[in-house]
Enzyme design. Structure first.
Site, mmCIF file in Angstrom:
data_model
loop_
_atom_site.group_PDB
_atom_site.id
_atom_site.type_symbol
_atom_site.label_atom_id
_atom_site.label_comp_id
_atom_site.label_asym_id
_atom_site.label_seq_id
_atom_site.Cartn_x
_atom_site.Cartn_y
_atom_site.Cartn_z
ATOM 1 N N ASP A 1 0.814 -1.208 0.000
ATOM 2 C CA ASP A 1 0.000 0.000 0.000
ATOM 3 C C ASP A 1 0.851 1.264 0.000
ATOM 4 O OD1 ASP A 1 0.937 -0.284 2.658
ATOM 5 O OD2 ASP A 1 -0.966 -1.100 3.327
ATOM 6 N N ASN B 1 -7.737 -3.287 14.453
ATOM 7 C CA ASN B 1 -9.104 -3.644 14.077
ATOM 8 C C ASN B 1 -9.147 -4.821 13.111
ATOM 9 O OD1 ASN B 1 -8.211 -2.473 11.724
ATOM 10 N ND2 ASN B 1 -9.690 -0.795 11.704
ATOM 11 N N HIS C 1 -7.340 -5.163 10.341
ATOM 12 C CA HIS C 1 -7.096 -4.886 8.927
ATOM 13 C C HIS C 1 -5.755 -5.460 8.466
ATOM 14 C CE1 HIS C 1 -5.004 -1.013 10.282
ATOM 15 N NE2 HIS C 1 -4.117 -1.550 9.467
ATOM 16 N N GLU D 1 -9.909 -2.251 5.436
ATOM 17 C CA GLU D 1 -10.571 -1.974 6.697
ATOM 18 C C GLU D 1 -11.808 -2.860 6.892
ATOM 19 O OE1 GLU D 1 -9.260 -0.145 8.873
ATOM 20 O OE2 GLU D 1 -8.487 1.754 8.109
#
Length: 244
Positions: A67, A136, A138, A143
């Protein structure tokens, strides 16, 4: 899924570097999928040490990164391009022309995502994909949501992810709100996947991702469906898991 327990961050980093080293030695022209963030820093440091000792040769290796922040130029110290050069590329004999990241300065998401998918296809796909996992759940910048994102896409970052990344910026207002990221399908197409996780603050994410139900609310849980995943996690990260 192969779960390797490490004593601490240093031990986790060394064990992960061993796995990457084996990939490079067994297939010198391999394609490595690389990650950024605090989790893989120690792994990169170990790889650099082994390169300096003459134990590793990156001369024929190709890399594709997971990313990149949308809107950050390559010379921005918080860009992942800068990160990779600062922690790995500038210290080993990798060919710069064979290191690939999304272009954060391309304002056209559809164009950039299609371009990056073509890059990954053109190099023959990823042999070994390195991942961390977010608080979380990810992976990359995929997400939690209502469905697993498929291919490389433009992500609007969740508040918790922005909060976690603000320590790298002067203020939370400076944290980019979007990023280009490989999608779940792109990640799952890698032949092998290596996940590195450290710290008690990641314990709940590890429990949910690797020992809970497969759900897009915990993106990393999809890795349970991959045929060749190795997780290297330290004792703190595994503190909520019942391991035999």
């Amino acid at each position: 899924m192969n779960m390797i327990k490490a004593k601490d961050y240093k031990d986790m980093s060394r064990k992960a570097a061993n796995i990457i080293s084996a990939q490079v030695i067994m297939k010198p022209d391999c394609v490595l999928g690389l990650a950024t963030g605090s989790s893989p820093v120690g792994t990169y440091e170990q790889l650099v040490k082994w390169y300096e000792q003459g134990d590793l040769d990156f001369g024929n290796v190709t890399t594709v990164n997971l990313d990149e922040y949308k809107g950050l130029s390559r010379d921005n110290e918080q860009s992942y391009y800068y990160f990779m050069h600062h922690h790995l590329f500038d210290y080993v004999n990798i060919n710069p022309d064979r290191t690939f990241l999304p272009d954060g300065m391309n304002p056209n998401p559809e164009e950039e995502c299609a371009r990056y998918e073509e890059v990954i296809r053109s190099v023959g796909g990823v042999d070994l994909q390195l991942l961390g996992i977010g608080h979380n759940g990810h992976i990359g910048f995929n997400e939690p949501g209502d469905a697993f994102e498929t291919m490389t896409h433009c992500v609007t970052l969740k508040e918790r992810t922005i909060e976690a990344n603000k320590r790298f910026f002067a203020s939370i207002e400076d944290v980019p709100k979007q990023a280009y990221s490989m999608g779940i399908r792109t990640i799952m197409m890698a032949k092998k996947i290596l996940v590195v996780v450290s710290g008690e603050d990641k314990a709940e994410a590890v429990k949910q991702a690797f020992f809970g139900p497969v759900t897009p609310q915990v993106p990393g849980s999809i890795l349970q469906m991959h045929p060749d995943v190795t997780v290297v996690a330290d004792e703190a990260a595994l503190s909520k898991c019942d391991l035999v």
